[in-house]
Design a protein around this motif. Structure first.
Motif, PDB file in Angstrom:
ATOM      1  N   GLU A  86       0.854  -1.190   0.000  1.00 40.95           N
ATOM      2  CA  GLU A  86       0.000   0.000   0.000  1.00 40.95           C
ATOM      3  C   GLU A  86       0.888   1.238   0.000  1.00 40.95           C
ATOM      4  O   GLU A  86       1.822   1.342   0.800  1.00 40.95           O
ATOM      5  N   PRO A  88       0.592   5.087   0.547  1.00 44.64           N
ATOM      6  CA  PRO A  88      -0.190   6.278   0.919  1.00 44.64           C
ATOM      7  C   PRO A  88       0.319   7.491   0.137  1.00 44.64           C
ATOM      8  O   PRO A  88       1.518   7.776   0.135  1.00 44.64           O
ATOM      9  N   ARG A 112      -9.792   9.541  -7.697  1.00 46.07           N
ATOM     10  CA  ARG A 112     -10.556   8.296  -7.558  1.00 46.07           C
ATOM     11  C   ARG A 112     -10.176   7.310  -8.658  1.00 46.07           C
ATOM     12  O   ARG A 112     -10.076   6.092  -8.416  1.00 46.07           O
ATOM     13  N   THR A 115      -6.699   5.804  -7.753  1.00 46.64           N
ATOM     14  CA  THR A 115      -6.681   4.924  -6.583  1.00 46.64           C
ATOM     15  C   THR A 115      -7.564   3.692  -6.769  1.00 46.64           C
ATOM     16  O   THR A 115      -7.555   2.801  -5.918  1.00 46.64           O
ATOM     17  N   GLU A 118      -5.849  -2.110  -8.763  1.00 47.18           N
ATOM     18  CA  GLU A 118      -4.696  -2.746  -8.138  1.00 47.18           C
ATOM     19  C   GLU A 118      -3.626  -2.840  -9.227  1.00 47.18           C
ATOM     20  O   GLU A 118      -3.859  -3.411 -10.280  1.00 47.18           O
ATOM     21  N   THR A 181       4.530  10.461  -2.065  1.00 41.00           N
ATOM     22  CA  THR A 181       4.433   9.553  -0.933  1.00 41.00           C
ATOM     23  C   THR A 181       5.681   9.681  -0.079  1.00 41.00           C
ATOM     24  O   THR A 181       6.772   9.974  -0.598  1.00 41.00           O
ATOM     25  N   ARG A 203      -1.324  -0.876  -4.252  1.00 43.29           N
ATOM     26  CA  ARG A 203      -2.528  -0.057  -4.122  1.00 43.29           C
ATOM     27  C   ARG A 203      -2.122   1.341  -3.668  1.00 43.29           C
ATOM     28  O   ARG A 203      -1.356   1.496  -2.718  1.00 43.29           O
ATOM     29  N   THR A 205      -3.366   4.790  -1.982  1.00 38.94           N
ATOM     30  CA  THR A 205      -4.437   5.301  -1.143  1.00 38.94           C
ATOM     31  C   THR A 205      -4.256   6.806  -0.963  1.00 38.94           C
ATOM     32  O   THR A 205      -3.145   7.294  -0.777  1.00 38.94           O
ATOM     33  N   ALA A 206      -5.344   7.546  -1.043  1.00 42.91           N
ATOM     34  CA  ALA A 206      -5.294   8.999  -0.944  1.00 42.91           C
ATOM     35  C   ALA A 206      -5.178   9.419   0.513  1.00 42.91           C
ATOM     36  O   ALA A 206      -5.956   8.974   1.372  1.00 42.91           O
ATOM     37  N   GLU A 207      -4.191  10.268   0.804  1.00 43.05           N
ATOM     38  CA  GLU A 207      -3.960  10.785   2.145  1.00 43.05           C
ATOM     39  C   GLU A 207      -4.033  12.315   2.116  1.00 43.05           C
ATOM     40  O   GLU A 207      -3.716  12.941   1.106  1.00 43.05           O
TER      41      GLU A 207
END
Length: 209
Positions: A86, A88, A112, A115, A118, A181, A203, A205-207
């Motif tokens: 993952e 972030p 969207r 993210t 996969e 990241t 993956r 992921t939006a932070e």
């Protein structure tokens, strides 16, 4: 699928030339399965690239050439079975708005879209720890920048053509920057140094910043 041209590279290596990344992934998966089962024989490394697959440290070159001639890997053989990583990501890259415009969506929708899938590391190169990730649907491919940047910060998440990548070190680069990241993709004091290897699933992921 029948492998393409097989070339000898020195005494103990073979290079298989293939039409594209999907065919490389399929053959890489097929050979990896046989390597794990012992059917491939002694081969030190399998090194995929965009259109080639290198087999290095091959103990019995003639036997492996004969095996390659029988290979009929399917797309299923190329399905990644590696670990899931993952990543972030803060989506505030300098080119995010431009990428969203190319896709005809808002910035929020672009995040969207990115993210959603996969991803899989198809191959590595360019710099230690840099992986070329496939998985973004074809309609969202974007061109490289017309003028590359002289310096891209480490951790930058970027797009070019069908690939997503994360710059492991500060370096010049012409990819479209969409985020960043804090994950260290490469650490020479870590074992293994690289978090990304062929077959690794990823993956994003939006932070928040």
């Amino acid at each position: 699928m029948t492998p393409g041209t097989v070339r000898r590279v020195g005494e103990w290596a073979l290079l298989v030339e293939l039409p594209g990344t999907a065919e490389v992934a399929a053959l890489y998966g097929w050979l990896s399965e046989r390597r794990e089962s012992g059917a491939l024989g002694a081969v030190e490394e399998l090194v995929p690239a965009a259109r080639t697959l290198l087999l290095d440290g091959v103990a019995d070159v003639d036997a492996v050439v004969a095996l390659l001639r029988t290979a009929r890997p399917t797309a299923a053989a190329g399905v990644a079975r590696g670990p899931l990583l993952e990543v972030p990501t803060v989506y505030d890259g300098a080119d995010l708005a431009e990428v969203a415009a190319l896709w005809g969506v808002s910035v929020e929708a672009a995040v969207r879209i990115h993210t959603g899938p996969e991803y899989v590391v198809a191959f590595c190169g360019f710099a230690p720890g840099f992986g070329y990730l496939t998985g973004l649907p074809a309609p969202y491919e974007v061109p490289r920048r017309a003028t590359p940047r002289s310096s891209v910060p480490a951790g930058s998440v970027a797009l070019a053509g069908p690939y997503t990548g994360v710059y492991p070190h500060p370096s010049p680069g012409g990819w479209q920057l969409i985020g960043r990241t804090a994950l260290a993709l490469w650490d020479a004091d870590r074992e293994p140094p690289a978090l990304l290897a062929p077959g690794t699933r990823v993956r994003f992921t939006a932070e928040r910043a």
